[in-house]
Design an enzyme around this catalytic site. Structure first.
Site, PDB file in Angstrom:
ATOM      1  N   ASP A 254       0.864  -1.182   0.000  1.00 30.62           N
ATOM      2  CA  ASP A 254       0.000   0.000   0.000  1.00 30.62           C
ATOM      3  C   ASP A 254       0.901   1.233   0.000  1.00 30.62           C
ATOM      4  O   ASP A 254       2.044   1.182   0.443  1.00 30.62           O
ATOM      5  CB  ASP A 254      -0.918   0.008   1.227  1.00 30.62           C
ATOM      6  CG  ASP A 254      -2.181   0.847   1.001  1.00 30.62           C
ATOM      7  OD1 ASP A 254      -3.251   0.245   0.752  1.00 30.62           O
ATOM      8  OD2 ASP A 254      -2.093   2.089   1.073  1.00 30.62           O
ATOM      9  N   ALA A 281       1.723   0.933  -6.068  1.00 29.30           N
ATOM     10  CA  ALA A 281       1.424  -0.414  -6.574  1.00 29.30           C
ATOM     11  C   ALA A 281       1.776  -0.567  -8.059  1.00 29.30           C
ATOM     12  O   ALA A 281       2.251  -1.623  -8.486  1.00 29.30           O
ATOM     13  CB  ALA A 281      -0.047  -0.733  -6.361  1.00 29.30           C
ATOM     14  N   CYS A 341     -14.213  -0.961  -7.153  1.00 25.07           N
ATOM     15  CA  CYS A 341     -15.311  -0.351  -6.389  1.00 25.07           C
ATOM     16  C   CYS A 341     -15.846   0.892  -7.084  1.00 25.07           C
ATOM     17  O   CYS A 341     -16.523   1.712  -6.475  1.00 25.07           O
ATOM     18  CB  CYS A 341     -14.867  -0.036  -4.963  1.00 25.07           C
ATOM     19  SG  CYS A 341     -13.423   1.020  -4.892  1.00 25.07           S
TER      20      CYS A 341
HETATM   21  N1  SAH Z   1      -8.034  -4.062   0.202  1.00 24.26           N
HETATM   22  C1  SAH Z   1      -8.303  -3.105   1.257  1.00 24.26           C
HETATM   23  C2  SAH Z   1      -8.982  -1.834   0.758  1.00 24.26           C
HETATM   24  C3  SAH Z   1      -8.200  -1.079  -0.268  1.00 24.26           C
HETATM   25  S1  SAH Z   1      -8.693   0.586  -0.417  1.00 24.26           S
HETATM   26  C4  SAH Z   1      -9.174  -3.764   2.323  1.00 24.26           C
HETATM   27  O1  SAH Z   1      -9.798  -4.780   2.031  1.00 24.26           O
HETATM   28  O2  SAH Z   1      -9.255  -3.252   3.428  1.00 24.26           O
HETATM   29  C5  SAH Z   1      -7.491   1.211  -1.499  1.00 24.26           C
HETATM   30  C6  SAH Z   1      -6.110   1.371  -0.918  1.00 24.26           C
HETATM   31  O3  SAH Z   1      -5.250   1.721  -1.983  1.00 24.26           O
HETATM   32  C7  SAH Z   1      -5.935   2.437   0.154  1.00 24.26           C
HETATM   33  O4  SAH Z   1      -5.406   1.847   1.308  1.00 24.26           O
HETATM   34  C8  SAH Z   1      -4.906   3.415  -0.460  1.00 24.26           C
HETATM   35  O5  SAH Z   1      -3.963   3.869   0.500  1.00 24.26           O
HETATM   36  C9  SAH Z   1      -4.216   2.556  -1.478  1.00 24.26           C
HETATM   37  N2  SAH Z   1      -3.630   3.211  -2.651  1.00 24.26           N
HETATM   38  C10 SAH Z   1      -4.149   4.190  -3.416  1.00 24.26           C
HETATM   39  N3  SAH Z   1      -3.343   4.452  -4.470  1.00 24.26           N
HETATM   40  C11 SAH Z   1      -2.284   3.615  -4.370  1.00 24.26           C
HETATM   41  C12 SAH Z   1      -1.133   3.378  -5.168  1.00 24.26           C
HETATM   42  N4  SAH Z   1      -0.905   4.047  -6.295  1.00 24.26           N
HETATM   43  N5  SAH Z   1      -0.269   2.422  -4.767  1.00 24.26           N
HETATM   44  C13 SAH Z   1      -0.472   1.718  -3.641  1.00 24.26           C
HETATM   45  N6  SAH Z   1      -1.563   1.898  -2.856  1.00 24.26           N
HETATM   46  C14 SAH Z   1      -2.455   2.824  -3.208  1.00 24.26           C
END
Ligand code: SAH
Length: 397
Positions: A254, A281, A341
Protein backbone atom coordinates in the site's frame (compact mmCIF):
# COMPACT_ATOMS: atom_id res chain seq x y z
CA UNK A 1 -36.44 11.17 25.79
CA UNK A 2 -36.70 14.13 23.46
CA UNK A 3 -38.90 13.38 20.55
CA UNK A 4 -39.65 16.15 18.13
CA UNK A 5 -41.10 15.95 14.67
CA UNK A 6 -38.11 16.24 12.39
CA UNK A 7 -37.41 18.66 9.58
CA UNK A 8 -40.83 20.12 8.96
CA UNK A 9 -43.37 17.79 7.44
CA UNK A 10 -43.42 21.01 5.77
CA UNK A 11 -46.34 21.59 3.51
CA UNK A 12 -43.82 22.46 0.79
CA UNK A 13 -44.23 21.01 -2.65
CA UNK A 14 -41.70 20.34 -5.39
CA UNK A 15 -43.00 19.95 -8.94
CA UNK A 16 -41.03 17.72 -11.28
CA UNK A 17 -40.97 17.20 -15.04
CA UNK A 18 -42.48 14.23 -16.87
CA UNK A 19 -38.97 12.76 -17.14
CA UNK A 20 -38.46 13.07 -13.36
CA UNK A 21 -41.87 11.53 -12.73
CA UNK A 22 -41.08 8.63 -15.07
CA UNK A 23 -37.89 8.02 -13.10
CA UNK A 24 -39.75 7.79 -9.80
CA UNK A 25 -42.47 5.61 -11.32
CA UNK A 26 -39.70 3.36 -12.67
CA UNK A 27 -38.59 2.71 -9.10
CA UNK A 28 -35.64 5.06 -8.86
CA UNK A 29 -35.46 7.36 -5.84
CA UNK A 30 -33.50 10.34 -7.23
CA UNK A 31 -34.67 13.27 -9.29
CA UNK A 32 -32.01 15.58 -10.66
CA UNK A 33 -32.12 19.37 -10.50
CA UNK A 34 -32.65 19.54 -14.27
CA UNK A 35 -36.01 17.79 -13.74
CA UNK A 36 -37.25 20.21 -11.10
CA UNK A 37 -39.95 22.46 -12.53
CA UNK A 38 -40.76 24.41 -9.38
CA UNK A 39 -39.48 24.46 -5.81
CA UNK A 40 -40.44 27.94 -4.71
CA UNK A 41 -39.54 28.84 -1.18
CA UNK A 42 -38.59 25.28 -0.24
CA UNK A 43 -35.99 25.45 2.53
CA UNK A 44 -32.79 23.37 2.34
CA UNK A 45 -33.32 19.86 3.67
CA UNK A 46 -37.13 20.03 3.85
CA UNK A 47 -39.42 17.02 3.62
CA UNK A 48 -41.55 17.82 0.60
CA UNK A 49 -44.54 16.54 -1.29
CA UNK A 50 -43.63 15.66 -4.88
CA UNK A 51 -46.02 16.39 -7.73
CA UNK A 52 -45.88 16.10 -11.48
CA UNK A 53 -46.85 18.98 -13.73
CA UNK A 54 -50.49 17.86 -13.83
CA UNK A 55 -50.60 18.06 -10.06
CA UNK A 56 -50.60 14.34 -9.37
CA UNK A 57 -48.93 13.58 -6.03
CA UNK A 58 -46.06 11.09 -6.39
CA UNK A 59 -45.08 10.81 -2.74
CA UNK A 60 -42.67 12.46 -0.30
CA UNK A 61 -39.01 13.27 -0.66
CA UNK A 62 -36.04 14.97 0.96
CA UNK A 63 -35.02 18.19 -0.76
CA UNK A 64 -31.50 19.52 -1.24
CA UNK A 65 -31.05 23.12 -2.38
CA UNK A 66 -27.50 22.53 -3.62
CA UNK A 67 -26.99 18.94 -4.78
CA UNK A 68 -27.50 17.89 -8.38
CA UNK A 69 -29.69 15.22 -6.84
CA UNK A 70 -32.41 17.69 -5.86
CA UNK A 71 -34.82 15.20 -4.32
CA UNK A 72 -34.49 11.76 -2.82
CA UNK A 73 -37.78 9.95 -2.51
CA UNK A 74 -38.63 8.52 0.90
CA UNK A 75 -42.17 7.28 0.37
CA UNK A 76 -44.91 6.88 -2.22
CA UNK A 77 -47.29 8.20 0.42
CA UNK A 78 -47.59 11.54 2.16
CA UNK A 79 -45.27 11.57 5.18
CA UNK A 80 -46.82 13.30 8.15
CA UNK A 81 -44.25 12.33 10.77
CA UNK A 82 -40.76 12.02 9.32
CA UNK A 83 -39.15 11.21 12.69
CA UNK A 84 -41.47 8.22 13.15
CA UNK A 85 -40.70 7.02 9.61
CA UNK A 86 -36.95 7.34 10.26
CA UNK A 87 -37.22 5.34 13.45
CA UNK A 88 -39.20 2.58 11.71
CA UNK A 89 -36.68 2.39 8.85
CA UNK A 90 -33.81 2.19 11.33
CA UNK A 91 -35.53 -0.70 13.12
CA UNK A 92 -36.10 -2.44 9.77
CA UNK A 93 -32.44 -1.99 8.80
CA UNK A 94 -31.28 -3.46 12.11
CA UNK A 95 -33.68 -6.41 11.78
CA UNK A 96 -32.40 -7.08 8.24
CA UNK A 97 -28.79 -7.26 9.50
CA UNK A 98 -29.86 -9.64 12.25
CA UNK A 99 -31.08 -11.99 9.51
CA UNK A 100 -28.20 -11.74 7.04
CA UNK A 101 -24.93 -10.94 8.83
CA UNK A 102 -22.91 -13.95 9.97
CA UNK A 103 -19.59 -14.27 11.80
CA UNK A 104 -18.99 -10.58 12.32
CA UNK A 105 -19.54 -7.86 14.87
CA UNK A 106 -18.63 -5.25 12.26
CA UNK A 107 -21.08 -4.46 9.48
CA UNK A 108 -23.00 -1.65 7.83
CA UNK A 109 -26.17 -1.06 9.83
CA UNK A 110 -27.62 1.56 7.47
CA UNK A 111 -26.74 1.91 3.80
CA UNK A 112 -28.40 5.13 2.69
CA UNK A 113 -30.72 4.53 -0.29
CA UNK A 114 -30.28 0.75 0.13
CA UNK A 115 -32.23 1.05 3.39
CA UNK A 116 -34.56 3.83 2.20
CA UNK A 117 -32.67 6.26 4.42
CA UNK A 118 -31.03 8.42 1.74
CA UNK A 119 -28.03 10.37 3.00
CA UNK A 120 -27.41 8.30 6.12
CA UNK A 121 -24.68 5.70 6.63
CA UNK A 122 -24.06 3.91 9.90
CA UNK A 123 -21.40 1.26 10.50
CA UNK A 124 -21.00 -0.89 13.55
CA UNK A 125 -17.57 -1.90 14.86
CA UNK A 126 -18.11 -4.10 17.92
CA UNK A 127 -19.80 -1.69 20.37
CA UNK A 128 -18.95 1.55 18.55
CA UNK A 129 -21.24 3.03 15.91
CA UNK A 130 -19.81 5.27 13.22
CA UNK A 131 -22.26 7.59 11.47
CA UNK A 132 -21.95 9.60 8.26
CA UNK A 133 -24.43 12.27 7.22
CA UNK A 134 -24.44 13.15 3.56
CA UNK A 135 -27.41 15.43 2.90
CA UNK A 136 -29.07 18.59 4.18
CA UNK A 137 -32.17 16.72 5.31
CA UNK A 138 -30.25 14.18 7.40
CA UNK A 139 -28.16 16.97 8.91
CA UNK A 140 -31.16 18.79 10.41
CA UNK A 141 -30.88 18.80 14.20
CA UNK A 142 -34.21 17.05 14.93
CA UNK A 143 -33.31 14.37 12.38
CA UNK A 144 -29.92 13.79 14.02
CA UNK A 145 -31.64 13.50 17.38
CA UNK A 146 -34.13 10.92 16.10
CA UNK A 147 -31.35 8.88 14.43
CA UNK A 148 -29.05 8.92 17.44
CA UNK A 149 -31.78 8.14 19.94
CA UNK A 150 -33.23 5.23 17.92
CA UNK A 151 -29.79 3.68 17.31
CA UNK A 152 -28.91 4.10 20.98
CA UNK A 153 -32.15 2.48 22.14
CA UNK A 154 -31.87 -0.46 19.75
CA UNK A 155 -28.13 -1.21 19.74
CA UNK A 156 -26.97 0.32 23.02
CA UNK A 157 -23.50 1.19 21.75
CA UNK A 158 -20.70 2.16 24.14
CA UNK A 159 -20.13 5.18 21.89
CA UNK A 160 -21.21 6.78 18.64
CA UNK A 161 -18.85 8.77 16.46
CA UNK A 162 -19.55 10.97 13.49
CA UNK A 163 -17.21 10.79 10.51
CA UNK A 164 -17.38 14.04 8.61
CA UNK A 165 -16.61 14.26 4.91
CA UNK A 166 -15.69 17.93 4.53
CA UNK A 167 -16.16 17.86 0.75
CA UNK A 168 -19.69 16.47 1.01
CA UNK A 169 -20.64 19.15 3.55
CA UNK A 170 -19.29 21.80 1.22
CA UNK A 171 -21.27 20.44 -1.73
CA UNK A 172 -24.42 20.34 0.41
CA UNK A 173 -23.67 23.89 1.61
CA UNK A 174 -23.64 22.75 5.22
CA UNK A 175 -21.60 24.50 7.92
CA UNK A 176 -18.24 22.81 8.56
CA UNK A 177 -18.21 20.27 11.38
CA UNK A 178 -15.53 18.19 13.07
CA UNK A 179 -15.44 14.41 13.22
CA UNK A 180 -15.72 13.09 16.76
CA UNK A 181 -17.81 11.48 19.45
CA UNK A 182 -21.52 12.21 19.48
CA UNK A 183 -22.24 9.98 22.46
CA UNK A 184 -20.26 7.91 24.98
CA UNK A 185 -16.52 8.11 25.47
CA UNK A 186 -15.08 4.96 23.91
CA UNK A 187 -13.06 5.74 20.78
CA UNK A 188 -11.28 2.48 20.01
CA UNK A 189 -12.04 -1.22 20.03
CA UNK A 190 -11.22 -4.56 18.44
CA UNK A 191 -13.75 -6.12 16.09
CA UNK A 192 -13.89 -9.59 14.59
CA UNK A 193 -14.98 -10.73 11.16
CA UNK A 194 -14.75 -14.31 9.91
CA UNK A 195 -12.65 -15.10 12.97
CA UNK A 196 -10.02 -12.47 12.11
CA UNK A 197 -9.45 -9.61 14.54
CA UNK A 198 -8.91 -5.94 13.65
CA UNK A 199 -8.16 -2.74 15.51
CA UNK A 200 -10.68 0.06 15.09
CA UNK A 201 -9.80 3.56 16.13
CA UNK A 202 -12.55 6.06 15.51
CA UNK A 203 -10.76 9.11 16.75
CA UNK A 204 -7.22 8.76 15.48
CA UNK A 205 -5.42 7.90 12.31
CA UNK A 206 -7.35 7.88 9.08
CA UNK A 207 -10.74 7.60 10.77
CA UNK A 208 -11.95 5.52 7.90
CA UNK A 209 -12.73 2.26 9.62
CA UNK A 210 -12.64 -0.88 7.53
CA UNK A 211 -13.91 -1.80 4.10
CA UNK A 212 -16.91 -3.68 5.41
CA UNK A 213 -18.24 -4.19 1.89
CA UNK A 214 -15.42 -6.74 1.30
CA UNK A 215 -16.27 -8.81 4.38
CA UNK A 216 -17.80 -11.76 2.51
CA UNK A 217 -15.20 -11.52 -0.27
CA UNK A 218 -12.41 -11.94 2.30
CA UNK A 219 -13.93 -15.23 3.40
CA UNK A 220 -14.45 -16.35 -0.21
CA UNK A 221 -10.89 -15.46 -1.23
CA UNK A 222 -9.51 -17.32 1.77
CA UNK A 223 -11.15 -20.54 0.53
CA UNK A 224 -9.01 -20.66 -2.63
CA UNK A 225 -5.83 -18.80 -1.66
CA UNK A 226 -2.64 -20.84 -1.43
CA UNK A 227 1.15 -20.68 -1.60
CA UNK A 228 2.81 -17.28 -1.78
CA UNK A 229 0.34 -14.40 -1.74
CA UNK A 230 0.56 -10.71 -2.63
CA UNK A 231 -2.23 -8.37 -1.45
CA UNK A 232 -2.02 -5.23 -3.57
CA UNK A 233 -3.72 -2.11 -2.18
CA UNK A 234 -3.91 -3.89 1.16
CA UNK A 235 -4.91 -0.91 3.38
CA UNK A 236 -5.08 -2.29 6.94
CA UNK A 237 -4.64 -5.86 5.74
CA UNK A 238 -8.20 -7.13 5.18
CA UNK A 239 -7.39 -9.69 2.46
CA UNK A 240 -3.82 -10.38 3.63
CA UNK A 241 -4.95 -11.36 7.12
CA UNK A 242 -7.75 -13.55 5.79
CA UNK A 243 -5.59 -15.47 3.30
CA UNK A 244 -2.74 -15.84 5.81
CA UNK A 245 -4.36 -18.94 7.32
CA UNK A 246 -4.00 -20.73 3.96
CA UNK A 247 -0.78 -19.30 2.55
CA UNK A 248 2.88 -20.05 3.20
CA UNK A 249 3.94 -16.42 2.82
CA UNK A 250 1.94 -13.20 2.55
CA UNK A 251 3.01 -9.70 1.53
CA UNK A 252 0.81 -6.61 1.49
CA UNK A 253 1.43 -3.46 -0.56
CA UNK A 254 0.00 0.00 0.00
CA UNK A 255 1.16 3.58 -0.52
CA UNK A 256 -0.19 4.69 2.87
CA UNK A 257 2.19 4.30 5.78
CA UNK A 258 -0.50 4.93 8.44
CA UNK A 259 -2.62 2.15 6.89
CA UNK A 260 0.35 -0.23 6.94
CA UNK A 261 1.07 0.62 10.57
CA UNK A 262 -2.45 -0.49 11.50
CA UNK A 263 -2.03 -3.55 9.23
CA UNK A 264 1.08 -4.49 11.20
CA UNK A 265 -0.74 -4.14 14.52
CA UNK A 266 -3.56 -6.27 13.08
CA UNK A 267 -1.08 -8.97 12.06
CA UNK A 268 0.34 -9.04 15.59
CA UNK A 269 -3.17 -9.22 17.02
CA UNK A 270 -3.77 -12.40 14.99
CA UNK A 271 -0.31 -13.89 15.54
CA UNK A 272 0.58 -13.64 11.83
CA UNK A 273 3.87 -12.79 10.14
CA UNK A 274 3.13 -10.63 7.13
CA UNK A 275 5.52 -8.45 5.16
CA UNK A 276 4.17 -4.93 4.57
CA UNK A 277 5.59 -2.94 1.68
CA UNK A 278 5.08 0.81 1.33
CA UNK A 279 5.08 1.48 -2.40
CA UNK A 280 3.17 2.75 -5.38
CA UNK A 281 1.42 -0.41 -6.57
CA UNK A 282 1.86 0.39 -10.27
CA UNK A 283 5.64 0.83 -9.91
CA UNK A 284 6.01 -2.19 -7.68
CA UNK A 285 4.06 -4.53 -9.97
CA UNK A 286 6.08 -3.33 -12.94
CA UNK A 287 9.38 -4.00 -11.13
CA UNK A 288 8.28 -7.35 -9.75
CA UNK A 289 6.84 -8.54 -13.06
CA UNK A 290 10.00 -7.66 -14.99
CA UNK A 291 12.32 -9.14 -12.38
CA UNK A 292 10.50 -12.50 -12.59
CA UNK A 293 8.78 -12.50 -9.16
CA UNK A 294 6.06 -15.13 -9.05
CA UNK A 295 3.06 -15.69 -6.77
CA UNK A 296 0.34 -18.29 -6.27
CA UNK A 297 -2.29 -15.80 -5.11
CA UNK A 298 -2.62 -12.11 -6.01
CA UNK A 299 -5.31 -9.75 -4.72
CA UNK A 300 -5.95 -6.44 -6.49
CA UNK A 301 -8.26 -4.05 -4.66
CA UNK A 302 -7.47 -0.54 -5.92
CA UNK A 303 -9.31 2.64 -4.94
CA UNK A 304 -12.11 3.81 -7.26
CA UNK A 305 -10.31 4.89 -10.44
CA UNK A 306 -13.50 6.17 -12.11
CA UNK A 307 -15.01 8.81 -9.85
CA UNK A 308 -17.17 10.01 -12.74
CA UNK A 309 -18.09 8.82 -16.23
CA UNK A 310 -15.45 11.11 -17.69
CA UNK A 311 -12.68 9.10 -16.01
CA UNK A 312 -13.88 5.80 -17.43
CA UNK A 313 -11.29 5.32 -20.21
CA UNK A 314 -8.36 6.16 -17.96
CA UNK A 315 -9.82 3.94 -15.25
CA UNK A 316 -10.15 0.96 -17.60
CA UNK A 317 -6.51 1.41 -18.68
CA UNK A 318 -5.48 1.44 -15.01
CA UNK A 319 -7.42 -1.74 -14.22
CA UNK A 320 -6.05 -3.44 -17.30
CA UNK A 321 -2.44 -2.57 -16.49
CA UNK A 322 -2.77 -3.95 -12.97
CA UNK A 323 -4.56 -7.11 -14.03
CA UNK A 324 -2.20 -7.78 -16.93
CA UNK A 325 0.83 -7.58 -14.65
CA UNK A 326 -0.81 -9.75 -12.00
CA UNK A 327 -1.77 -12.37 -14.58
CA UNK A 328 1.82 -12.53 -15.82
CA UNK A 329 3.12 -13.01 -12.29
CA UNK A 330 0.82 -15.85 -11.29
CA UNK A 331 2.16 -19.38 -11.25
CA UNK A 332 0.07 -22.09 -12.96
CA UNK A 333 -3.16 -22.77 -11.01
CA UNK A 334 -2.70 -19.39 -9.38
CA UNK A 335 -5.60 -17.50 -7.84
CA UNK A 336 -6.43 -13.96 -8.90
CA UNK A 337 -8.79 -11.91 -6.74
CA UNK A 338 -9.55 -8.75 -8.70
CA UNK A 339 -11.83 -5.99 -7.44
CA UNK A 340 -13.27 -2.68 -8.57
CA UNK A 341 -15.31 -0.35 -6.39
CA UNK A 342 -16.08 2.16 -9.16
CA UNK A 343 -19.83 2.38 -9.70
CA UNK A 344 -19.19 3.70 -13.22
CA UNK A 345 -17.43 0.46 -14.20
CA UNK A 346 -20.17 -2.10 -14.74
CA UNK A 347 -19.66 -5.79 -14.05
CA UNK A 348 -19.77 -6.39 -17.83
CA UNK A 349 -17.07 -3.73 -18.46
CA UNK A 350 -14.93 -5.21 -15.74
CA UNK A 351 -15.17 -8.76 -17.09
CA UNK A 352 -14.42 -7.50 -20.60
CA UNK A 353 -11.31 -5.71 -19.34
CA UNK A 354 -10.22 -8.90 -17.62
CA UNK A 355 -10.84 -10.94 -20.79
CA UNK A 356 -8.62 -8.49 -22.72
CA UNK A 357 -5.89 -8.73 -20.12
CA UNK A 358 -6.02 -12.54 -20.16
CA UNK A 359 -5.67 -12.57 -23.94
CA UNK A 360 -2.71 -10.18 -23.83
CA UNK A 361 -1.05 -12.20 -21.07
CA UNK A 362 -1.51 -15.46 -23.05
CA UNK A 363 -3.03 -17.15 -20.03
CA UNK A 364 -6.19 -19.16 -19.45
CA UNK A 365 -8.59 -17.91 -16.80
CA UNK A 366 -11.43 -19.83 -15.21
CA UNK A 367 -13.97 -17.81 -13.28
CA UNK A 368 -14.35 -19.32 -9.83
CA UNK A 369 -16.71 -16.71 -8.37
CA UNK A 370 -18.09 -13.40 -9.60
CA UNK A 371 -19.05 -11.49 -6.51
CA UNK A 372 -20.27 -8.09 -5.35
CA UNK A 373 -20.56 -6.18 -2.11
CA UNK A 374 -21.45 -7.81 1.22
CA UNK A 375 -25.16 -8.28 1.90
CA UNK A 376 -25.20 -5.59 4.58
CA UNK A 377 -24.77 -3.11 1.68
CA UNK A 378 -28.12 -3.96 0.05
CA UNK A 379 -28.58 -3.36 -3.65
CA UNK A 380 -31.87 -1.94 -4.92
CA UNK A 381 -32.32 -3.30 -8.43
CA UNK A 382 -34.18 -0.16 -9.49
CA UNK A 383 -31.41 2.07 -8.15
CA UNK A 384 -28.32 0.91 -10.05
CA UNK A 385 -26.11 3.34 -8.09
CA UNK A 386 -26.52 1.11 -5.00
CA UNK A 387 -24.44 -1.65 -6.70
CA UNK A 388 -20.80 -0.69 -7.01
CA UNK A 389 -18.37 -3.40 -5.91
CA UNK A 390 -17.09 -6.13 -8.21
CA UNK A 391 -14.89 -8.96 -6.95
CA UNK A 392 -13.79 -11.65 -9.38
CA UNK A 393 -12.05 -14.75 -8.08
CA UNK A 394 -10.37 -16.72 -10.85
CA UNK A 395 -8.06 -19.65 -11.36
CA UNK A 396 -5.27 -18.87 -13.82
CA UNK A 397 -3.26 -21.41 -15.77
N1 SAH B 1 -8.03 -4.06 0.20
C1 SAH B 1 -8.30 -3.11 1.26
C2 SAH B 1 -8.98 -1.83 0.76
C3 SAH B 1 -8.20 -1.08 -0.27
S1 SAH B 1 -8.69 0.59 -0.42
C4 SAH B 1 -9.17 -3.76 2.32
O1 SAH B 1 -9.80 -4.78 2.03
O2 SAH B 1 -9.25 -3.25 3.43
C5 SAH B 1 -7.49 1.21 -1.50
C6 SAH B 1 -6.11 1.37 -0.92
O3 SAH B 1 -5.25 1.72 -1.98
C7 SAH B 1 -5.94 2.44 0.15
O4 SAH B 1 -5.41 1.85 1.31
C8 SAH B 1 -4.91 3.42 -0.46
O5 SAH B 1 -3.96 3.87 0.50
C9 SAH B 1 -4.22 2.56 -1.48
N2 SAH B 1 -3.63 3.21 -2.65
C10 SAH B 1 -4.15 4.19 -3.42
N3 SAH B 1 -3.34 4.45 -4.47
C11 SAH B 1 -2.28 3.61 -4.37
C12 SAH B 1 -1.13 3.38 -5.17
N4 SAH B 1 -0.91 4.05 -6.29
N5 SAH B 1 -0.27 2.42 -4.77
C13 SAH B 1 -0.47 1.72 -3.64
N6 SAH B 1 -1.56 1.90 -2.86
C14 SAH B 1 -2.46 2.82 -3.21
Amino acid sequence: MVRRVAASDSGFTVTISARGAARLKGGHVWVYRSDIVAAEGVPPGAVVAVRDERGQVLGSALYSSSSQIAIRSISHEAVTDFAALLRQRIRDAIAYRERIVRDSNAYRVIFSEGDFLPGLIVDRYDDILSMQILTQAMDAEPVREAVISELTERLQPAAMVERVDARVRQLEELAPRESGLVSGVKGATIFTMNGVRFHFDALEGQKTGAFLDQRENYAAAAQYAHGEALDVFCYQGGFALHVAARCSRVSGVDSSRPALEVADRNAALNGREIEWIEANAFDLLKDYASSGQRYDTIVLDPPAFAKSKRDLDAAMRGYKELNLRALKMLRPAGILVSCSCSYHVSQADFLEMLADAVRDAHRVLRLVEVRGQAKDHPILLNVPETAYLKCVIASVS
